[in-house]
Structures are given as structure tokens and as C-alpha cells.
Scaffold this active site. Structure first.
Site, short mmCIF file in Angstrom:
data_model
loop_
_atom_site.label_atom_id
_atom_site.label_comp_id
_atom_site.label_asym_id
_atom_site.label_seq_id
_atom_site.Cartn_x
_atom_site.Cartn_y
_atom_site.Cartn_z
N CYS A 102 0.79 -1.30 -0.04
CA CYS A 102 0.13 0.15 0.00
C CYS A 102 0.82 1.47 0.06
O CYS A 102 0.49 1.97 -0.84
CB CYS A 102 -0.96 0.06 1.12
SG CYS A 102 -0.18 -0.02 2.64
N HIS B 131 -2.94 1.53 6.78
CA HIS B 131 -3.12 1.42 5.39
C HIS B 131 -2.80 2.88 4.86
O HIS B 131 -2.96 3.73 5.42
CB HIS B 131 -4.62 1.04 4.98
CG HIS B 131 -4.82 1.02 3.37
ND1 HIS B 131 -4.20 0.29 2.60
CD2 HIS B 131 -5.86 1.65 2.87
CE1 HIS B 131 -4.42 0.56 1.36
NE2 HIS B 131 -5.42 1.37 1.38
N ASP C 238 -7.09 5.93 -3.73
CA ASP C 238 -6.43 4.78 -3.28
C ASP C 238 -6.04 3.87 -4.05
O ASP C 238 -7.15 3.07 -4.76
CB ASP C 238 -7.13 4.08 -2.03
CG ASP C 238 -6.75 3.01 -1.21
OD1 ASP C 238 -5.24 2.95 -1.68
OD2 ASP C 238 -7.06 2.41 -0.51
#
Length: 696
Positions: free
Chosen positions: A291, A349, A372
Site C-alpha cells: 500500500c 493502510h 487509493d
């Protein structure tokens, strides 16, 4: 005009005697300063929409006769083009934000040269344009191919949808080449420097190539070019192209197993290497990312394209599989967590916030948007997420585009922890504060974190419900006993872990409690493995009293189980022997690695192309010897390749060191990275980063 005779010339080195236009100067140094694009390209004009830039046309004689001829510029983008009549300033109407302009100001017309100021509309598409010049009469047209230029968004211009008013914000979120990624756990936050690489040679071209190889462009070039004026569209295209799940994207994700066929995600320290590898490999995905790598590369691309962006870390980020804003976790009666739920919580995250107006949603949704690129769920058929307005997340405007319910759950879901025995739930806690515990980004002009939590989440203090969900503070099915679990201090590798369990009896009866406490190792995004430590306890507690239980886990118990950036999941389960009620408290934390020391001769600011000496050292702070210890030093733009020191046996208290010489090849903020590996546990690697400021 349709029947006119047209002759096309290239002015690059032409010696054609009939060509009146001999040369053209894009005035790159001056335009780059004016447009805040210095360093993005060494030999290509890069400008921002809505702001004039100047070009100079030169000839051996009068370039054209304004009384008998017309000078027309033309910008071309794929199959699209726009003719721009060159007018003298006196002939221009009032400035328009929505049309191309080409103007000659008083004093800029000379016998053998002319300076033309060109201004693109504020809603122009982000792309590489071709520029042509036409000298036309009623019967003929001479066309000259002048060259190409790159047009970017303009956060300095009020009319641009990405306009950002404060200079300090633009400096941090557009021009800064250096950032921090926050990792670890909410109890033990670590930070990792990241080099965005905006000014590395080839990065701008890689970002433009990314747009050219998107599915949208490959399907319909002209439609894609037209839509690229919109930062909302741009952010979705770029977001999907950062991962390679359903396109020719940049990064392949991998979260477990061997990384020998690529680069371990933890070993990346900057975006430039990743982008350049992808661009030079015929668009084969770079291996591997997780991530924070996906997000950091996305941040680089968005800043290059002119969209203000920042990297954001959510600690205890939820993945809500069924969309009910509830994350269920299951534990045994001994406190061991097991992974049977489709829901999950990542210890951290990382995503990106991009700054833009949202005319499709209204002014209330302007500002920061979550984008994202980590491939988790599909958004309207593609692996991307956002742009999702942070304001809509805070207010739970679930119908707003894009992906509001998914992102809301990531930062604000409730955690229901269930104790299960023989298929039955024998205990339950509800935690409304765990998810989105901290939401960090780098502060403006500082390496300190800024907590964005209140911009994402409503303040629940004193509230009984939010968006229809009944809120219960962390506790059990009985309000008369409260159990909390706390890690004392900051756990460090090689040192014991100290645990404190606090039990508060709020009823009039004494209690006899029997319980278990155990610790499991997990990766930051997965369920725990088998327990590596446990303890049993029995305690008697009087009415309306508080008692504490203290436990210690020695480093011998955990160090052989940990791998890399693993997290420890700790849980305590207590059972009331009289009422048979069961109580649970849980916590997760990371363990800080040993420190590597990096010392630069003369300080952390160095001059361009001036050699400096750096001493890198590691002292074994563990109680055991380290076998086959390897100290590695590297730094893009500072060192050629990797510098290595090795020692067969590094005893406790002993030091391994490496002296290297660094020379900066370009100005800006650079990173030196040092790692220490050993054969005792190949997965335990100490990493340390050092920021170096390079001045011209």
C-alpha cells in the site's frame, strides 16, 4: 482556404532557402521559472494552463507581412487541433479563460524575430502537445513544425479546479520532492522517508506515458484527451494505472510469500526507480508493491501532473467485506485470534489525498479527496478507489461519488470482538474507537506528523449515535466489569515487552476471575499466526475496586517468530467463575528495530557535485551474537550502486561500520538508506534512512 497550396517545413536544422522561419526558441529557462516547473524536464518546455508562456520565432528577413498575410498557430493533440490566430495586443478582446490566445505585445515585433505569448485555457487537457505555425495568404499556406510542449494543471491559478491558495501548501504538496510515510501501529508509529523523484530525468516522460497506455486512451484517444482537462477524471485514470490488476499498470502487488522474482516492497525508497523501470520495460509491471509503495508512486505522478497531493496513513484501517460498517473478529476462550471473517483490519493502510474542486458534487465536497491505488475492490468496474471527498466521509454522505461507503468503513467502522466456544458466542465487546485510531500525514515544512482524524471522523464524545449506528464504548456484555490492556513503553527489538492488564470491578459483589493472555505474530494486513507466548492468571477482585496484572515477554520468546515488519497481536480473556461471564481486551503493536547510525562529515547539507564522507555504523544491542552480519548503504543521486560491509560474527556490544563517499548529481532532498541483515533470522532487517539536503 480549402484549395490553398500548403507547404510543410521542419525548422529543426532546415537549410531550405524558401523557408522564412529559421528557428524557434521555447524560452525554457524563463518559462520554467514563470510557471513553477523548474527541474521537471531538462530539454522540454513544461508550462501550466491558464498562464501565458512566450516563444520566439526568428527568420533571416521579415517573418511575415501582417498587412497581406496571417500568422496562425495550431496546437495538436492526437486527432484534435485548435487554430490560434496571432493577434497584436491592440486587437485582442478581453481575456478569456476558456479559449487559446496568441498575442504580440508592443515592442515584441522585430524585422527578423517576433515574441509571441501563448495562453492555454484554464480547462485545457493535461498532455504533450505539438505546436505548428502557419503563414497564410488567400492562395497559399506555409506550415512550420515548431516542436512539442507539456501542459500541466495550475494550482497557482484561481480559476483552475486544483487551485490551492497558500504558497506554503503548494510548496509542500506540489513542489516538494521529499516525503514521509508513517507505518507500524498506532501504539508505535514509525516513519519512513520517501523520495518522490519529481525532478529525476525521465520521470515526467514516464508519467505522460502512463496516461498514453491507460485503457481509456487505448480505447478512444480523442475522448481521453478531451476528458483530461478534469482532475477528477485524471485521478481515476492514474489511480487505476498505478496497479496492474486490469491494465498495463506500473506495480504488481504482493503481500506474502517469496519476493525473489522482484524487489521486496520494504526495500523501495523512492518513486523514480519504479517509474523508470516500468517505462523502460515496455510497460511490464514492476515487482513488487504494497500500500505505501502504491500510494507514494501515485503521489509522485499527481504532483508531476500539477495536482496537489499528499500521502496519508490510516492506523487500524478496516476492510468491510459486506458494507455494514461492522468488523467482526473472533477469539477463542484463551484469547487466540483466528481468521474466519471476510472483514479485516490492517494495522496501517496508506492512500493519497488529492486537492481539487468537485463541481459534480457541489462546493461542500471541494478540497481533499481520497484516492487509493492499492487494488482491494473494484470501483465502477476497475481497480481504483476515489476520488472520494474527505468532507463526504466525515459527514457520511454515502451517495456521493466515488466509493464513499468503502472509505467510510476504512476509518470509522465499529469492531465487534466475539469469544467463541463450540460454535457459540460466549463473550462480546464492541469497540467504536479502534478503527481510524490515528490518521497521519507529514506536516507542512516539518517532519512531524499531522493528525487528520477529525477531518475524517465525527467526534463521538458524548454522542449516542452516528448515522443510525448505536455506539458503545469498548467494554463487554456486562457494564459492571471493565478490562483494559496496555503496552508499557515503546517495545524495542532485543528488549522485553511489558504488559499491564487493568481490571475495574464496578459492582457490589466480589469476583473470582480466571483468564488467559497470549501473543501472536501477524503481518500488518493479515490474520495472526499461532500464539508464540501465553500465560494463565487467576485474580480475586473486591467490589468497586481496581487491580492490575503485570506480565513480561522476554525477547527470547518473540525474536525467532518475528519477520520484518510484523505486528504482535495481544489479547486477554477473563472468565467470572460465578456468573460465567467472559471478558476480552485486545491490542496490537509493532516492535522498533535497532538503530543504524549515519553521520555525514560537515553536516546534513551538501553542495552539488562536492564529495563528502559518510560513516555508517551499527552496534549489536541484542544479547546474542549475530552471524554473517551485512551492512548495506545505498542512495539514489548520491551513490553509484550499493556499498557493503560484512562480518562473520558480530558479538553483543560490537560494532560494524562502513565509510563511503557521496557526491550529489542533482539538487534537492536525497535519501541515504542503510540496512543490516544477518543469518540468525534473515527476515529481521534493521533499516535506517537519512535525509540529505543538496544545494546548487
Amino acid at each position: 482556404m480549402d484549395n490553398m497550396q500548403q507547404t510543410i517545413y521542419s525548422i529543426n536544422g532546415t537549410t531550405n532557402g524558401h523557408c522564412r522561419l529559421k528557428s524557434m526558441n521555447f524560452e525554457i529557462p524563463e518559462n520554467s521559472i514563470s510557471h513553477e516547473t523548474q527541474g521537471l524536464s531538462r530539454n522540454r518546455l513544461v508550462v501550466r494552463r491558464g498562464k501565458p508562456f512566450k516563444v520566439t520565432l526568428k527568420s533571416d528577413s521579415w517573418l511575415w507581412n501582417p498587412c497581406a498575410e496571417s500568422l496562425v498557430l495550431e496546437v495538436c493533440l492526437g486527432g484534435l487541433s485548435k487554430r490560434i490566430p496571432v493577434l497584436f495586443y491592440e486587437e485582442q478582446s478581453h481575456p478569456q479563460l476558456y479559449d487559446w490566445k496568441a498575442t504580440i505585445y508592443p515592442g515584441n515585433m522585430h524585422p527578423q524575430s517576433v515574441i509571441i505569448h501563448i495562453c492555454a485555457p484554464v480547462q485545457s487537457s493535461v498532455a504533450l502537445y505539438e505546436l505548428l505555425a502557419h503563414i497564410e495568404t488567400r492562395r497559399s499556406r506555409k506550415t512550420y513544425v515548431l516542436g512539442t510542449f507539456v501542459l500541466l494543471c495550475n494550482p497557482w491559478l484561481k480559476g483552475d479546479p486544483v487551485y490551492m491558495p497558500l504558497d506554503a501548501h503548494k510548496e509542500e504538496y506540489i513542489k516538494s520532492d521529499y516525503g514521509l510515510v508513517y507505518m507500524g501501529s498506532s501504539l508505535n508509529v514509525s516513519k519512513r522517508p520517501w523520495s518522490f523523484g519529481l525532478y529525476e530525468p525521465g520521470v515526467l516522460e514516464a508519467c505522460l506515458k502512463l496516461l498514453e497506455f491507460s485503457p481509456q486512451h487505448l480505447t478512444d484517444k480523442n475522448k481521453d484527451y478531451t476528458l483530461r482537462a478534469d482532475p477528477v477524471y485524471l485521478s481515476r485514470v492514474v489511480c487505476a494505472m498505478i496497479n496492474c490488476n486490469d491494465d498495463l499498470g506500473i506495480l504488481e502487488g504482493k503481500w506474502q510469500g517469496s519476493y525473489k522474482n522482484g524487489v521486496k516492497p520494504a526495500d523501495w525508497s523512492g518513486s523514480a526507480d519504479i517509474l523508470l523501470r516500468w517505462a523502460s520495460s515496455k510497460c511490464r509491471p514492476v515487482r513488487y508493491g504494497q500500500c505505501w509503495v502504491f500510494a507514494s508512486v501515485l503521489c509522485t505522478v499527481m504532483r508531476v501532473l500539477g495536482i496537489p497531493s499528499r500521502v496519508v496513513t490510516v492506523f487500524n484501517a478496516a476492510h468491510d467485506g459486506n458494507g455494514n460498517m461492522i468488523i467482526e473478529e473472533f477469539y477463542t476462550r484463551t484469547g487466540e485470534k483466528f481468521g474466519v471473517s471476510k472483514d479485516s483490519i490492517w494495522n496501517f493502510h496508506v492512500w493519497v489525498e488529492c486537492w481539487m474542486r468537485r463541481p459534480d458534487l457541489g462546493a461542500g465536497c471541494d478540497g481533499w479527496q481520497v484516492v487509493d491505488p492499492t487494488p482491494q475492490e473494484k470501483s465502477e468496474g476497475i481497480f481504483c478507489c476515489g476520488p472520494c471527498p474527505v468532507a463526504a466521509i466525515q459527514h457520511h454522505w454515502l451517495d456521493a461519488r466515488y466509493d464513499i461507503p468503502f472509505v467510510c468503513a476504512s476509518v470509522d467502522a465499529d469492531v465487534v470482538r466475539l469469544i467463541v466456544h463450540n460454535g457459540l458466542v460466549v463473550g462480546k465487546t464492541v469497540d467504536t474507537e479502534c478503527v481510524g485510531k490515528l490518521i497521519y500525514t507529514k506536516s507542512i515544512g516539518s517532519d512531524k506528523p499531522e493528525n487528520l482524524k477529525l477531518t475524517y471522523k465525527p467526534d463521538k464524545r458524548g454522542n449516542t449515535s452516528v448515522c443510525g449506528r448505536t455506539l458503545q464504548h469498548q467494554g463487554t456484555m456486562s457494564p459492571n466489569l471493565n478490562v483494559t490492556l496496555k503496552i508499557v513503553g515503546v517495545p524495542k527489538l532485543g528488549e522485553p515487552i511489558h504488559i499491564c492488564v487493568t481490571i475495574t470491578n464496578q459492582c457490589k459483589n466480589p469476583r473470582v476471575l480466571v483468564g488467559h493472555i497470549n501473543a501472536q505474530v501477524k503481518e500488518y494486513d493479515s490474520s495472526p499466526c499461532e500464539a508464540f507466548w501465553d500465560a494463565q492468571t487467576e485474580v480475586q477482585i473486591q467490589p468497586f475496586s481496581v487491580t492490575t496484572l503485570n506480565h513480561t515477554i522476554s525477547h527470547f520468546k518473540y525474536q525467532s517468530f518475528l519477520a520484518g515488519d510484523d505486528i504482535v497481536n495481544l489479547a486477554v480473556v477473563l472468565k467470572d467463575m460465578r456468573t460465567k461471564e467472559t471478558f476480552l481486551a485486545a491490542e496490537e503493536f509493532s516492535i522498533s528495530p535497532p538503530q543504524i547510525t549515519i553521520q555525514i562529515e560537515g553536516g546534513n547539507s551538501i553542495q552539488l557535485k562536492k564529495q563528502r564522507t559518510v560513516l555508517v555504523s551499527f552496534t549489536n544491542c541484542l544479547s546474542t551474537a549475530l552471524y554473517e552480519a551485512v551492512l548495506t548503504v545505498q542512495g539514489a543521486g548520491l551513490l553509484e550502486g550499493k556499498q557493503v560491509a560484512k562480518i562473520i560474527l558480530l558479538q553483543p556490544g560490537e560494532k560494524i561500520e562502513k565509510k563511503v563517499s557521496i557526491t550529489a548529481t542533482s539538487p534537492g532532498t536525497k535519501l541515504l538508506m542503510a540496512t543490516l541483515s544477518h543469518s540468525n533470522n534473515p527476515n529481521i532487517i534493521a533499516r535506517w534512512y537519512h535525509k540529505v539536503s543538496v544545494t546548487a
